[in-house]
Write a protein that holds these residues in place. Structure first.
Motif, mmCIF file in Angstrom:
data_model
loop_
_atom_site.group_PDB
_atom_site.id
_atom_site.type_symbol
_atom_site.label_atom_id
_atom_site.label_comp_id
_atom_site.label_asym_id
_atom_site.label_seq_id
_atom_site.Cartn_x
_atom_site.Cartn_y
_atom_site.Cartn_z
ATOM 1 N N GLN A 171 39.472 43.526 30.318
ATOM 2 C CA GLN A 171 40.373 44.487 31.056
ATOM 3 C C GLN A 171 39.869 45.102 32.338
ATOM 4 O OE1 GLN A 171 41.442 47.390 27.891
ATOM 5 N NE2 GLN A 171 43.554 46.651 28.262
ATOM 6 N N SER A 172 38.749 44.016 32.838
ATOM 7 C CA SER A 172 38.137 44.809 34.243
ATOM 8 C C SER A 172 38.037 43.416 34.841
ATOM 9 C CB SER A 172 37.023 45.433 33.780
ATOM 10 O OG SER A 172 36.399 46.015 35.050
ATOM 11 N N VAL A 173 37.712 43.536 36.154
ATOM 12 C CA VAL A 173 37.470 42.335 36.823
ATOM 13 C C VAL A 173 36.131 42.800 37.899
ATOM 14 C CG1 VAL A 173 39.405 41.334 36.964
ATOM 15 C CG2 VAL A 173 38.970 43.162 38.877
ATOM 16 N N VAL A 174 35.435 42.050 38.455
ATOM 17 C CA VAL A 174 34.279 42.189 39.410
ATOM 18 C C VAL A 174 34.606 42.392 40.827
ATOM 19 C CG1 VAL A 174 31.860 41.580 39.972
ATOM 20 C CG2 VAL A 174 32.583 41.169 37.694
ATOM 21 N N LEU A 175 35.578 41.478 40.974
ATOM 22 C CA LEU A 175 36.049 41.301 42.324
ATOM 23 C C LEU A 175 37.514 41.371 42.586
ATOM 24 C CD1 LEU A 175 35.638 40.450 45.569
ATOM 25 C CD2 LEU A 175 35.849 37.998 44.773
ATOM 26 N N GLN B 27 35.762 49.701 35.743
ATOM 27 C CA GLN B 27 34.481 49.914 35.301
ATOM 28 C C GLN B 27 33.527 48.891 35.631
ATOM 29 O OE1 GLN B 27 33.715 52.746 33.470
ATOM 30 N NE2 GLN B 27 31.474 52.089 33.434
ATOM 31 N N ALA B 28 34.010 47.522 35.558
ATOM 32 C CA ALA B 28 33.031 46.414 36.198
ATOM 33 C C ALA B 28 33.235 46.274 37.579
ATOM 34 C CB ALA B 28 33.478 45.200 35.376
ATOM 35 N N LEU B 29 34.056 46.713 38.485
ATOM 36 C CA LEU B 29 34.307 46.426 39.784
ATOM 37 C C LEU B 29 33.157 46.780 40.675
ATOM 38 C CD1 LEU B 29 36.593 45.625 41.881
ATOM 39 C CD2 LEU B 29 37.207 48.052 42.038
ATOM 40 N N ARG B 30 33.066 45.900 41.499
ATOM 41 C CA ARG B 30 31.838 46.083 42.341
ATOM 42 C C ARG B 30 32.476 45.721 43.898
ATOM 43 N NH1 ARG B 30 26.492 42.984 40.460
ATOM 44 N NH2 ARG B 30 25.648 44.025 42.406
#
Length: 296
Positions: A171-175, A245-248
Motif C-alpha cells: 500500500q505504499s510506493v517509493v517513487l 510511509q515509504a515515499l522518498r
C-alpha cells in the motif's frame, strides 16, 4: 249645286292632311338636327370634384410614403447621434496564446514556490504562508529539458537498485510521479522501462479504473513506482488505500505541454487538486526531510 267650287272636296282634305304631315316631319327633322343643350353647371362641377378628389388622394399617398420612408431614416440618424461609437473589444489572450509565443523554459524550485504562495495568498494569513515555504534541501535537481524520464530518474536516484530491494511495504510506493492526465500517465509508464528494472509500477488515475479496484490492488501487491493524477492520488490517501510511509521521491511532470501548450500547472482543475495534495500530505513530510521533490 251652289256649294260646288269646281273642286272635289275630298281632294282638298287630302292635300291639307299631307301638308300638315309634311310640316310635322320637317319640325321633327329640325328638332333632331339641333344639338341638345346640356346642363353646363352640373357636368363641370362633377368633373371638378372628381379631379380634386383624385389630386387630394394622390397627394395624401405621397405624403404617407414620404413619411414612412423618412421616419426610419430619422430614427437611425437619431440613434447614431445618441449612441457612442462602439469600441472594438480586444480579444483576451488565452493560456495557449501566451505559452505558444513564449519559449519553453525548464521549471525550477522558485516556480513551484511562487505558484504555491500565489495560490494560498488569499486563503491563509501571512504567518501561515511562511509555513508553506520549502527550503532548497527539499528539492532535487530539476530537468534542463535534455533528459528523458529514465535518464532523469537515474540522475536523481543513482542507487535505485538497492532502494527497490529494500522496499517491502504494501500500500505504499517509493517513487511517486504526478502528471496531468491518464493518457500522460500511460506514456510515462512506458518510458520507465530502462529505469525501473524489476520494480513494479501501478496506475493511479480514474479513467476506466474504479477506486475500489485500486485499493484492493495496492493491498495485495508490492509496488515501487506510482504514476497518476493528483485527484486520484489524494482520494486514495484519504481512503487509506495508499500510504506515504515509504515515499522518498515525488516527481512532478512540470515541463510537459499538451496539445494546447498547457503545462500541468496551467490547468485550473489539476492545479487545485495538486495544491490540495501538497497541503494535506506532502509538505509536512518534505519539512521532515522524508520526501524530496523533483521537477521533470
Amino acid at each position: 249645286m251652289g256649294d260646288d267650287l269646281g273642286d272635289e272636296w275630298w281632294q282638298h282634305d287630302s292635300k291639307s292632311d299631307s301638308s300638315e304631315v309634311e310640316e310635322d316631319e320637317a319640325e321633327k327633322k329640325k328638332s333632331t338636327n339641333k344639338p341638345i343643350k346640356e346642363k353646363p353647371n352640373v357636368s363641370k362641377k362633377a368633373e371638378k370634384r372628381k379631379t380634386l378628389t383624385g389630386q387630394t388622394l394622390t397627394a395624401k399617398k405621397k405624403k404617407k410614403n414620404e413619411e414612412a420612408s423618412n421616419f426610419p431614416m430619422q430614427e437611425s440618424e437619431m440613434e447614431k447621434s445618441t449612441k457612442s461609437p462602439r469600441k472594438r473589444k480586444r480579444k483576451k489572450k488565452t493560456i495557449t496564446d501566451v505559452l505558444a509565443a513564449s519559449d519553453p523554459k525548464p521549471g525550477c524550485p522558485a516556480d513551484l514556490q511562487n505558484s504555491l504562495t500565489g495560490y494560498f495568498s488569499d486563503k491563509r494569513s501571512v504567518i501561515e504562508q511562511e509555513e508553506l515555504k520549502l527550503q532548497d534541501s527539499c528539492f532535487l535537481t530539476c530537468n534542463d529539458l535534455t533528459h528523458s524520464l529514465s535518464s532523469y530518474l537515474k540522475h536523481i536516484c543513482p542507487k535505485w537498485a538497492k532502494i527497490q530491494k529494500q522496499h517491502t511495504e504494501k500500500q505504499s510506493v517509493v517513487l511517486l510521479i504526478v502528471c496531468s492526465s491518464a493518457l500522460r500517465a500511460i506514456e510515462l509508464i512506458k518510458q520507465l522501462t530502462t529505469f525501473k528494472g524489476e520494480a513494479k509500477a501501478v496506475k493511479l488515475f480514474a479513467k476506466h479504473i474504479k477506486i475500489e479496484q485500486q485499493v484492493k490492488l495496492l493491498q495485495k501487491g508490492l509496488f515501487h513506482i506510482g504514476v497518476g493524477t493528483p485527484c486520484r492520488i489524494s482520494d486514495l490517501i484519504h481512503r487509506d488505500g495508499l500510504s506515504l510511509q515509504a515515499l522518498r521521491f515525488l516527481v512532478l511532470d512540470w515541463n510537459w505541454r499538451d496539445q494546447k501548450s498547457r503545462r500541468m500547472m496551467d490547468i485550473p482543475e489539476i492545479k487545485l487538486d495538486f495544491f490540495k495534495l501538497l497541503e494535506s500530505c506532502i509538505l509536512d513530510r518534505c519539512r521532515a526531510a522524508n520526501v524530496k521533490i523533483g521537477l521533470f
